[in-house]
Design a protein around this motif. Structure first.
Motif, PDB file in Angstrom:
ATOM      1  N   UNK A 144       0.817  -1.206   0.000  1.00  0.00           N
ATOM      2  CA  UNK A 144       0.000   0.000   0.000  1.00  0.00           C
ATOM      3  C   UNK A 144       0.854   1.261   0.000  1.00  0.00           C
ATOM      4  N   UNK A 145       1.951   1.227   0.776  1.00  0.00           N
ATOM      5  CA  UNK A 145       2.847   2.389   0.812  1.00  0.00           C
ATOM      6  C   UNK A 145       3.531   2.602  -0.534  1.00  0.00           C
ATOM      7  N   UNK A 146       3.949   1.491  -1.151  1.00  0.00           N
ATOM      8  CA  UNK A 146       4.603   1.584  -2.458  1.00  0.00           C
ATOM      9  C   UNK A 146       3.641   2.135  -3.501  1.00  0.00           C
ATOM     10  N   UNK A 147       2.420   1.616  -3.500  1.00  0.00           N
ATOM     11  CA  UNK A 147       1.409   2.056  -4.465  1.00  0.00           C
ATOM     12  C   UNK A 147       1.100   3.539  -4.286  1.00  0.00           C
ATOM     13  N   UNK A 148       0.978   3.975  -3.048  1.00  0.00           N
ATOM     14  CA  UNK A 148       0.662   5.385  -2.766  1.00  0.00           C
ATOM     15  C   UNK A 148       1.736   6.307  -3.348  1.00  0.00           C
ATOM     16  N   UNK A 149       3.008   5.957  -3.138  1.00  0.00           N
ATOM     17  CA  UNK A 149       4.101   6.804  -3.621  1.00  0.00           C
ATOM     18  C   UNK A 149       4.245   6.711  -5.144  1.00  0.00           C
ATOM     19  N   UNK A 150       3.998   5.532  -5.696  1.00  0.00           N
ATOM     20  CA  UNK A 150       4.077   5.375  -7.154  1.00  0.00           C
ATOM     21  C   UNK A 150       3.008   6.211  -7.850  1.00  0.00           C
ATOM     22  N   UNK A 151       1.834   6.265  -7.265  1.00  0.00           N
ATOM     23  CA  UNK A 151       0.759   7.100  -7.822  1.00  0.00           C
ATOM     24  C   UNK A 151       1.168   8.563  -7.849  1.00  0.00           C
ATOM     25  N   UNK A 152       1.724   9.042  -6.746  1.00  0.00           N
ATOM     26  CA  UNK A 152       2.121  10.446  -6.646  1.00  0.00           C
ATOM     27  C   UNK A 152       3.164  10.798  -7.699  1.00  0.00           C
ATOM     28  N   UNK A 153       4.108   9.901  -7.886  1.00  0.00           N
ATOM     29  CA  UNK A 153       5.238  10.176  -8.778  1.00  0.00           C
ATOM     30  C   UNK A 153       4.982   9.755 -10.222  1.00  0.00           C
ATOM     31  N   UNK A 154       3.812   9.194 -10.492  1.00  0.00           N
ATOM     32  CA  UNK A 154       3.476   8.686 -11.834  1.00  0.00           C
ATOM     33  C   UNK A 154       4.502   7.654 -12.309  1.00  0.00           C
ATOM     34  N   UNK A 155       4.867   6.769 -11.404  1.00  0.00           N
ATOM     35  CA  UNK A 155       5.825   5.704 -11.696  1.00  0.00           C
ATOM     36  C   UNK A 155       5.071   4.404 -11.958  1.00  0.00           C
ATOM     37  N   UNK A 156       5.372   3.755 -13.065  1.00  0.00           N
ATOM     38  CA  UNK A 156       4.745   2.460 -13.360  1.00  0.00           C
ATOM     39  C   UNK A 156       5.497   1.346 -12.639  1.00  0.00           C
ATOM     40  N   UNK A 157       4.848   0.198 -12.526  1.00  0.00           N
ATOM     41  CA  UNK A 157       5.430  -0.926 -11.786  1.00  0.00           C
ATOM     42  C   UNK A 157       5.370  -2.189 -12.632  1.00  0.00           C
ATOM     43  N   UNK A 158       6.494  -2.879 -12.690  1.00  0.00           N
ATOM     44  CA  UNK A 158       6.482  -4.206 -13.317  1.00  0.00           C
ATOM     45  C   UNK A 158       6.363  -5.250 -12.219  1.00  0.00           C
ATOM     46  N   UNK A 159       5.367  -6.088 -12.358  1.00  0.00           N
ATOM     47  CA  UNK A 159       5.211  -7.238 -11.471  1.00  0.00           C
ATOM     48  C   UNK A 159       5.909  -8.409 -12.156  1.00  0.00           C
ATOM     49  N   UNK A 190      -4.812  -7.045  -5.992  1.00  0.00           N
ATOM     50  CA  UNK A 190      -4.571  -6.141  -4.869  1.00  0.00           C
ATOM     51  C   UNK A 190      -4.252  -4.739  -5.380  1.00  0.00           C
ATOM     52  N   UNK A 191      -3.418  -4.658  -6.395  1.00  0.00           N
ATOM     53  CA  UNK A 191      -3.063  -3.360  -6.963  1.00  0.00           C
ATOM     54  C   UNK A 191      -4.302  -2.669  -7.535  1.00  0.00           C
ATOM     55  N   UNK A 192      -5.131  -3.431  -8.239  1.00  0.00           N
ATOM     56  CA  UNK A 192      -6.343  -2.850  -8.825  1.00  0.00           C
ATOM     57  C   UNK A 192      -7.298  -2.380  -7.738  1.00  0.00           C
ATOM     58  N   UNK A 193      -7.417  -3.151  -6.670  1.00  0.00           N
ATOM     59  CA  UNK A 193      -8.287  -2.757  -5.557  1.00  0.00           C
ATOM     60  C   UNK A 193      -7.818  -1.451  -4.918  1.00  0.00           C
ATOM     61  N   UNK A 194      -6.509  -1.196  -5.032  1.00  0.00           N
ATOM     62  CA  UNK A 194      -5.940   0.048  -4.500  1.00  0.00           C
ATOM     63  C   UNK A 194      -5.965   1.170  -5.539  1.00  0.00           C
ATOM     64  N   UNK A 195      -6.567   0.881  -6.692  1.00  0.00           N
ATOM     65  CA  UNK A 195      -6.699   1.898  -7.725  1.00  0.00           C
ATOM     66  C   UNK A 195      -5.448   2.130  -8.548  1.00  0.00           C
ATOM     67  N   UNK A 196      -4.595   1.121  -8.626  1.00  0.00           N
ATOM     68  CA  UNK A 196      -3.348   1.261  -9.394  1.00  0.00           C
ATOM     69  C   UNK A 196      -3.391   0.328 -10.604  1.00  0.00           C
ATOM     70  N   UNK A 197      -3.175   0.921 -11.797  1.00  0.00           N
ATOM     71  CA  UNK A 197      -3.293   0.140 -13.025  1.00  0.00           C
ATOM     72  C   UNK A 197      -2.112   0.308 -13.980  1.00  0.00           C
ATOM     73  N   UNK A 198      -1.121   1.088 -13.577  1.00  0.00           N
ATOM     74  CA  UNK A 198       0.060   1.290 -14.438  1.00  0.00           C
ATOM     75  C   UNK A 198       1.030   0.126 -14.263  1.00  0.00           C
ATOM     76  N   UNK A 199       0.610  -1.012 -14.791  1.00  0.00           N
ATOM     77  CA  UNK A 199       1.274  -2.283 -14.512  1.00  0.00           C
ATOM     78  C   UNK A 199       1.796  -2.940 -15.788  1.00  0.00           C
ATOM     79  N   UNK A 200       3.003  -3.451 -15.708  1.00  0.00           N
ATOM     80  CA  UNK A 200       3.579  -4.338 -16.718  1.00  0.00           C
ATOM     81  C   UNK A 200       3.871  -5.644 -16.008  1.00  0.00           C
ATOM     82  N   UNK A 201       3.784  -6.749 -16.708  1.00  0.00           N
ATOM     83  CA  UNK A 201       3.942  -8.058 -16.074  1.00  0.00           C
ATOM     84  C   UNK A 201       5.005  -8.884 -16.799  1.00  0.00           C
ATOM     85  N   UNK A 202       5.763  -9.660 -16.030  1.00  0.00           N
ATOM     86  CA  UNK A 202       6.675 -10.641 -16.636  1.00  0.00           C
ATOM     87  C   UNK A 202       6.552 -11.962 -15.897  1.00  0.00           C
TER      88      UNK A 202
END
Length: 380
Positions: A144-159, A190-202
């Motif tokens: 949750x903390x990571x997602x919150x900061x990633x949203x603020x900074x407009x940083x995408x996340x690779x899972x 979990x990420x989607x439930x937190x409103x985060x969708x800037x996701x790439x997957x490998x």
């Protein structure tokens, strides 16, 4: 049909992603509708959507050896890496970001494992993307903390999940692939439930079959962009072959938006192989392609030597001034056809050769003057 081939086919059918559209977009097995990958941004780099398949690289030099790391990053970017990943292992690695930004203009990705606080540091430092492994960073409060900061900074996340992260054996490649998708799917929810969708997957495995199955299963269920690769591929030649198979097969099926070739060797070579995979699938174009025959008893010239000499001569020439496809053929069986179909080419008979440009004969040459004459025709 052999037992192994039968199992392979059955596993592919069970993956639920066996139909493909002419455009290369996969069909969802339930609805039959085409799945279009959404676009995700890594800094200013678009991944997925209508973008070409991107090339990622990872630095191999230790962060403590700054000059070596900077040289490596620069060489990778010059070779064609469109984003560069760094193993972000401890807090002091933050300083390398500013140093790298002076040398390369491509987006920088922080590879995070185990220590969730490093993800916060990477985001604060300015990395455009972070990679998280669901098998070693999974506490909901931390995410949750990571997602919150990633949203603020407009940083995408690779899972990113690797098969080696599991500490148990699986009965088959399919069972491992299914478990990989299950874990990633729960993480995504979990990420989607937190409103985060800037996701790439490998989803990577050291075995080609598992890699294929995991990505096919995922592609049939989700629309997030896929970062492709086969991990822990072994010695150099094995690594090239495994990567070409795993990445190439998936790309040919319309699966994949970003690729990283992993070799036990120089990072620059990984970029070269990635470019070759994309070019030979006609997905992108990077260099003049030489079509040459394997030679046989009909060949009466030293074609191996001629091809090697010609390749060296054109290596320093500007790509935009070169034909896309050049044929160097050793005999009359397939030689004229290949030369005729290339942008320019030569076909040898008995010590002599015909130079073709598209559908026209430009002239004739001999073995000892081939390279000079062909370059002359190319230059015009």
């Amino acid at each position: 049909m052999s037992k192994k081939r039968k199992v392979f086919r059955e596993d592919r059918e069970k993956s639920g992603f066996s139909l493909f559209s002419p455009s290369g977009q996969g069909f969802h097995p339930d609805s039959g509708k085409a799945i279009r990958r959404k676009e995700i941004k890594i800094g200013g780099l678009g991944v997925g959507g209508e973008n070409p398949v991107r090339i990622a690289g990872m630095l191999k030099s230790p962060c403590t050896k700054e000059s070596m790391l900077l040289r490596e990053a620069k060489k990778m970017a010059e070779e064609g890496a469109e984003l560069v990943r760094i193993a972000f292992k401890e807090e002091r690695d933050k300083k390398i970001f500013k140093l790298l930004k002076k040398e390369v203009s491509v987006p920088l990705v922080a590879d995070i494992h185990f220590n969730w606080k490093l993800a916060l540091s990477a985001i604060e430092t300015g990395f455009e993307n972070i990679r998280l492994n669901p098998l070693n960073i999974s506490r909901k409060s931390e995410l949750k903390e990571i997602i919150k900061e990633a949203k603020k900074a407009l940083v995408s996340i690779r899972i990113g999940i690797n098969s080696g992260g599991f500490r148990r054996k699986f009965k088959s490649p399919l069972s491992l692939a299914e478990e990989m998708v299950k874990v990633v799917g729960a993480y995504i929810k979990f990420f989607e439930d937190e409103g985060f969708f800037d996701i790439i997957v490998s989803l990577k495995a050291s075995e080609v079959r598992t890699t294929l199955l995991a990505n096919r299963i995922f592609a049939g269920k989700f629309s997030y962009p896929l970062h492709l690769g086969v991990t822990a591929t072994g010695p150099y030649q094995q690594g090239i072959i495994k990567s070409a198979l795993g990445i190439g097969i998936l790309l040919s099926e319309g699966i994949g938006d970003l690729i990283r070739v992993s070799l036990t060797g120089p990072s620059r070579d990984e970029i070269k192989v990635a470019k070759a995979i994309l070019q030979f699938l006609d997905l992108r174009s990077f260099f003049p392609e030489i079509v040459s025959c394997p030679t046989c008893g009909r060949c009466e010239v030293d074609l191996v030597k001629l091809v090697s000499e010609f390749e060296k001569k054109i290596s320093g020439l500007e790509k935009d001034k070169m034909p896309k496809k050049i044929a160097l053929m050793g005999c009359i069986v397939n030689g004229p056809g290949e030369a005729y179909q290339a942008d320019i080419g030569v076909a040898f008979g008995k010590k002599k050769a015909v130079i073709f440009k598209k559908d026209k004969i430009l002239g004739y040459t001999k073995e000892d003057s081939l390279v000079k004459d062909l370059l002359g025709k190319i230059r015009g």
